[in-house]
Design a protein around this motif. Sequence first.
Motif, short mmCIF file in Angstrom:
data_model
loop_
_atom_site.label_atom_id
_atom_site.label_comp_id
_atom_site.label_asym_id
_atom_site.label_seq_id
_atom_site.Cartn_x
_atom_site.Cartn_y
_atom_site.Cartn_z
N THR A 28 -3.16 2.64 -13.10
CA THR A 28 -2.12 1.79 -13.81
C THR A 28 -1.61 2.45 -15.01
O THR A 28 -0.73 1.84 -15.53
N GLY A 29 -1.60 3.68 -15.21
CA GLY A 29 -1.08 4.61 -16.13
C GLY A 29 -1.48 4.33 -17.72
O GLY A 29 -0.71 4.52 -18.65
N GLU A 30 -2.66 3.54 -17.79
CA GLU A 30 -3.13 3.27 -19.20
C GLU A 30 -3.46 4.41 -19.73
O GLU A 30 -4.21 5.43 -19.12
N ARG A 31 -3.21 4.75 -21.05
CA ARG A 31 -3.52 5.91 -21.67
C ARG A 31 -5.10 5.82 -22.39
O ARG A 31 -5.34 4.75 -22.89
N LEU A 32 -5.44 6.79 -22.24
CA LEU A 32 -6.93 6.87 -22.77
C LEU A 32 -7.12 8.23 -23.53
O LEU A 32 -7.04 9.46 -23.11
N SER A 34 -5.14 14.68 -16.54
CA SER A 34 -5.07 14.75 -17.94
C SER A 34 -6.22 14.05 -18.73
O SER A 34 -6.14 13.13 -19.16
N PRO A 35 -7.29 15.11 -18.66
CA PRO A 35 -8.63 14.40 -19.15
C PRO A 35 -8.66 14.06 -20.59
O PRO A 35 -8.21 14.68 -21.57
N PRO A 36 -9.08 12.98 -20.73
CA PRO A 36 -9.46 12.51 -22.21
C PRO A 36 -10.34 13.29 -22.97
O PRO A 36 -11.19 14.15 -22.52
#
Length: 252
Positions: A49-53, A79-81
């Motif tokens: 969903t493209g949510e940033r984490l 792009s791992p948190p």
Amino acid sequence: MLRVLAVDDEVPALEELAYLLRQDPRIEHVSTAHGGVTALQDMVQMIGTGERLDGVFLDIRMPGLGGLDLARLIGGFPSPPRLVFVTAHEDCAIQAFELEAVDYLLKPVRVDRLAEAVRRLESMTSPAGDSAPEDVIPVELGGRTRFVAQQSVQFVEAKGDYVRLHTVDGSYLVRMSLAALERRWAGSGFIRVHRSTLVSVRHVSEMRFDGGRVMLQVGAETLPVSRRHTRQVREQLVRQFQDRPLPSGAAR
């Protein structure tokens, strides 16, 4: 502002961690996941969903999918948190830092240690172009936590499963591998001069030959360079010294 995920298989511990995180003004949103499998499913959905984490605060010993295995899977994300381990077990710190964890907190979680972990997480997720704050290593000393700044470390020695950080003010034993610290400080002016020694270039005052071996003067210590690392060390030191600004009126 940070968006983070808290992961634990024990509900009371998960609720307490989420509560403490929500009290920090630097955190915008806290999601929770009961166990590693649920956390993985939630993160896959977030990616879709493209949510940033920005960060994941996760326990290590969990049934089904443990924290270390989950961390390895997270490392494969585009792009791992960033990872912060929160555990009651001290014996996984080396593995955690080899996975490039931001911090390693022991339960019961102290508010000051959690605040420091959030600070470090925030510094590592700064937007591109921002000047990132300097890295620090937390050291436990008789119930107190001292934060050893990267720039104060002159050299580091491997001591089995630990490393000893040598500074002007003293030395500190930290449970992590030298290889993990070398990766963590890559590009920050630290070079491997021996299989058991990492040196800060900024603290090298002299390089000389002694009996066919290269020796470095680092603070008050004279450290040998292994033959295997001699060429790389000499080249990096030459580049470093050439890049240093000269005093006013001096010529190269």
